[in-house]
Design an enzyme around this catalytic site. Structure first.
Site, PDB file in Angstrom:
ATOM      1  N   TYR A 145      -3.929  17.026  -4.419  1.00 54.89           N
ATOM      2  CA  TYR A 145      -4.334  18.427  -4.501  1.00 54.89           C
ATOM      3  C   TYR A 145      -3.707  19.143  -5.691  1.00 54.89           C
ATOM      4  O   TYR A 145      -4.056  20.290  -5.986  1.00 54.89           O
ATOM      5  CB  TYR A 145      -3.961  19.165  -3.207  1.00 54.89           C
ATOM      6  CG  TYR A 145      -4.826  18.786  -2.039  1.00 54.89           C
ATOM      7  CD1 TYR A 145      -4.889  17.466  -1.609  1.00 54.89           C
ATOM      8  CD2 TYR A 145      -5.592  19.729  -1.373  1.00 54.89           C
ATOM      9  CE1 TYR A 145      -5.688  17.090  -0.546  1.00 54.89           C
ATOM     10  CE2 TYR A 145      -6.400  19.350  -0.310  1.00 54.89           C
ATOM     11  CZ  TYR A 145      -6.436  18.031   0.092  1.00 54.89           C
ATOM     12  OH  TYR A 145      -7.238  17.658   1.144  1.00 54.89           O
ATOM     13  N   LYS A 196       0.346   5.276   3.333  1.00 58.18           N
ATOM     14  CA  LYS A 196      -0.434   4.059   3.129  1.00 58.18           C
ATOM     15  C   LYS A 196       0.357   3.217   2.143  1.00 58.18           C
ATOM     16  O   LYS A 196      -0.087   2.933   1.021  1.00 58.18           O
ATOM     17  CB  LYS A 196      -1.829   4.453   2.596  1.00 58.18           C
ATOM     18  CG  LYS A 196      -2.805   3.312   2.463  1.00 58.18           C
ATOM     19  CD  LYS A 196      -3.354   2.811   3.791  1.00 58.18           C
ATOM     20  CE  LYS A 196      -4.274   1.629   3.567  1.00 58.18           C
ATOM     21  NZ  LYS A 196      -4.637   0.940   4.809  1.00 58.18           N
ATOM     22  N   ASP A 229      -4.466   4.797   8.398  1.00 61.67           N
ATOM     23  CA  ASP A 229      -5.646   4.310   9.129  1.00 61.67           C
ATOM     24  C   ASP A 229      -5.280   3.954  10.564  1.00 61.67           C
ATOM     25  O   ASP A 229      -6.001   4.293  11.510  1.00 61.67           O
ATOM     26  CB  ASP A 229      -6.298   3.120   8.399  1.00 61.67           C
ATOM     27  CG  ASP A 229      -5.306   2.147   7.782  1.00 61.67           C
ATOM     28  OD1 ASP A 229      -4.087   2.431   7.818  1.00 61.67           O
ATOM     29  OD2 ASP A 229      -5.725   1.095   7.283  1.00 61.67           O
ATOM     30  N   ASP A 253      -4.430  16.782   5.561  1.00 58.75           N
ATOM     31  CA  ASP A 253      -5.672  17.561   5.682  1.00 58.75           C
ATOM     32  C   ASP A 253      -6.635  16.839   6.625  1.00 58.75           C
ATOM     33  O   ASP A 253      -7.207  17.425   7.549  1.00 58.75           O
ATOM     34  CB  ASP A 253      -6.278  17.727   4.279  1.00 58.75           C
ATOM     35  CG  ASP A 253      -7.444  18.714   4.251  1.00 58.75           C
ATOM     36  OD1 ASP A 253      -7.836  19.210   5.314  1.00 58.75           O
ATOM     37  OD2 ASP A 253      -7.969  18.970   3.146  1.00 58.75           O
TER      38      ASP A 253
HETATM   39  N1  GGG Z   1      -8.888  28.417   6.908  1.00 53.87           N
HETATM   40  C1  GGG Z   1      -8.968  27.187   6.288  1.00 53.87           C
HETATM   41  C2  GGG Z   1      -9.955  27.095   5.177  1.00 53.87           C
HETATM   42  O1  GGG Z   1     -10.521  28.059   4.725  1.00 53.87           O
HETATM   43  N2  GGG Z   1     -10.136  25.854   4.740  1.00 53.87           N
HETATM   44  C3  GGG Z   1     -10.957  25.528   3.641  1.00 53.87           C
HETATM   45  C4  GGG Z   1     -10.487  24.282   2.960  1.00 53.87           C
HETATM   46  O2  GGG Z   1     -11.283  23.542   2.413  1.00 53.87           O
HETATM   47  N3  GGG Z   1      -9.200  24.025   2.963  1.00 53.87           N
HETATM   48  C5  GGG Z   1      -8.627  22.907   2.331  1.00 53.87           C
HETATM   49  C6  GGG Z   1      -7.211  22.735   2.718  1.00 53.87           C
HETATM   50  O3  GGG Z   1      -6.775  23.211   3.741  1.00 53.87           O
HETATM   51  O4  GGG Z   1      -6.500  22.085   1.964  1.00 53.87           O
END
Ligand code: GGG
Length: 356
Positions: A145, A196, A229, A253
């Site tokens: 990310y 992993k 997994d 996530d």
């Molecule tokens: N309230 C959670 C939200 O809006 N999630 C959208 C999303 O794609 N979040 C990616 C993440 O939590 O990393």
């Protein structure tokens, strides 16, 4: 002082402080679930000084900006941030894919250094894992990310896309340390590292070494390791084995959507994006996204937002109100009619507000 005189206690108490909370409803069902969360906070007797920030798809379409620096600076001055959901409708041609998620949600996590994403799960009656009670600590500022990567020869038949995973010793260790401290504070002192390591040999090695190093400071915490997994299978088959799970940003996530599904539905899953050092406001949000398909229909479950608001109150040291909200959620879930699926968004909010 005579026997009948009342001691001067009220003055001696600290005046209740009004917490300054930024409210970002965002997109889709975000604003409607937050309205219920704020209704419940008010019913619990906690006074918030709220500032609404108009951010999300509509704001981007009218201004061309996702989050400008001046708004970010104002957000940094709040005590906490409550966020609904971020993201355009799937297939939207007017907002580039991922622009809002990266430009708003991820930017806030990075700029405010919200390095722990805390996601608690308690199995509900009738769910796949009714006896489970575990917490996922998801690293929140690194991994895939972090945005490392790029394109080569984009748009050509030979194009290449790379997406790196950033894992710093500092970033991993502070997250792991938080997870150990949390595991130590829970009745079942157990922490599982999920990664992993057999395939991701560099990142996995760093995570394993950081985990082992921090474990030495927490001899009272039992530890285990699972590949991600295998952890998916264990979550479905034996989620009651888990106490605290610590894992990287991407695995966290994905695992927490699964964790939501097996414990009663993603509509219940709450989260806290924490800066444990408290140098910036922490951010609280339901795990679910914008769910544009049900926005405005009254079908969205506000419990994840309500539980996220309870986590925010705990962070703001409004412990009694937070406990009463959590207890009210459990009480509603014990009501068999709740599971009939006919409750409206506002109906659920009202039911919790009455119980609180
Ligand atoms: N309230 C959670 C939200 O809006 N999630 C959208 C999303 O794609 N979040 C990616 C993440 O939590 O990393």
């Amino acid at each position: 002082m005579s026997e009948n005189e009342v001691p001067n206690r009220p003055e001696a108490r600290e005046a209740p402080r009004t917490h300054r909370v930024a409210v970002i409803g965002g997109d889709g069902i975000g604003p409607e679930v937050l309205a219920e969360a704020l209704k419940v906070v008010s019913a619990a007797g906690v006074e918030l000084s709220t500032t609404y920030y108009d951010l999300g798809a509509d704001h981007y379409l009218s201004t061309g900006e996702v989050l400008d620096d001046e708004t970010l600076a104002r957000l940094k001055s709040e005590d906490a941030i409550l966020l609904g959901a971020v993201g355009p409708p799937i297939g939207s041609s007017s907002v580039p894919s991922g622009l809002l998620e990266r430009g708003l949600l991820l930017r806030l996590r990075f700029e405010l250094d919200l390095y722990v994403n805390l996601r608690p799960f308690v199995g509900t009656p009738g769910s796949v894992a009714p006896r489970s009670d575990f917490v996922v600590v998801r690293e929140n500022t690194e991994g895939p990310y972090a945005g490392e990567g790029g394109f080569l020869r984009k748009g050509t038949p030979q194009e290449v896309a790379t997406q790196g995973s950033v894992n710093t010793r500092h970033g991993v260790e502070r997250c792991v340390r938080f997870a150990f401290a949390l595991a130590e504070s829970r009745p079942r002192r157990h922490l599982t590292l999920v990664h992993k390591t057999n395939v991701l040999q560099f990142a996995g090695d760093l995570w394993s070494r950081a985990f082992a190093a921090v474990a030495a400071d927490y001899p009272g915490v039992e530890t285990s390791y699972q590949h991600v997994d295998a952890a998916c299978i264990y979550l479905v088959e034996r989620a009651d084995r888990f106490g605290v799970i610590v894992t990287d940003n991407l695995f966290g996530d994905i695992l927490t959507d699964l964790a939501g599904a097996i414990t009663g539905g993603i509509g219940l899953a709450a989260s806290a994006n924490l800066n444990p050092a408290r140098t910036t406001p922490s951010l609280f949000e339901p795990v679910h996204g914008a769910a544009h398909d049900i926005a405005g229909t009254g079908a969205a479950n506000p419990l994840a937002a309500i539980r996220s608001a309870a986590m925010m109150l705990e962070y703001l040291n409004e412990l009694d109100a937070a406990k009463r909200i959590e207890a009210s959620v459990l009480d509603l879930q014990a009501d068999t009619t709740y599971w009939s699926n006919t409750w409206s968004t506002a109906g659920v909010g009202d039911a919790i507000a009455e119980r609180v």
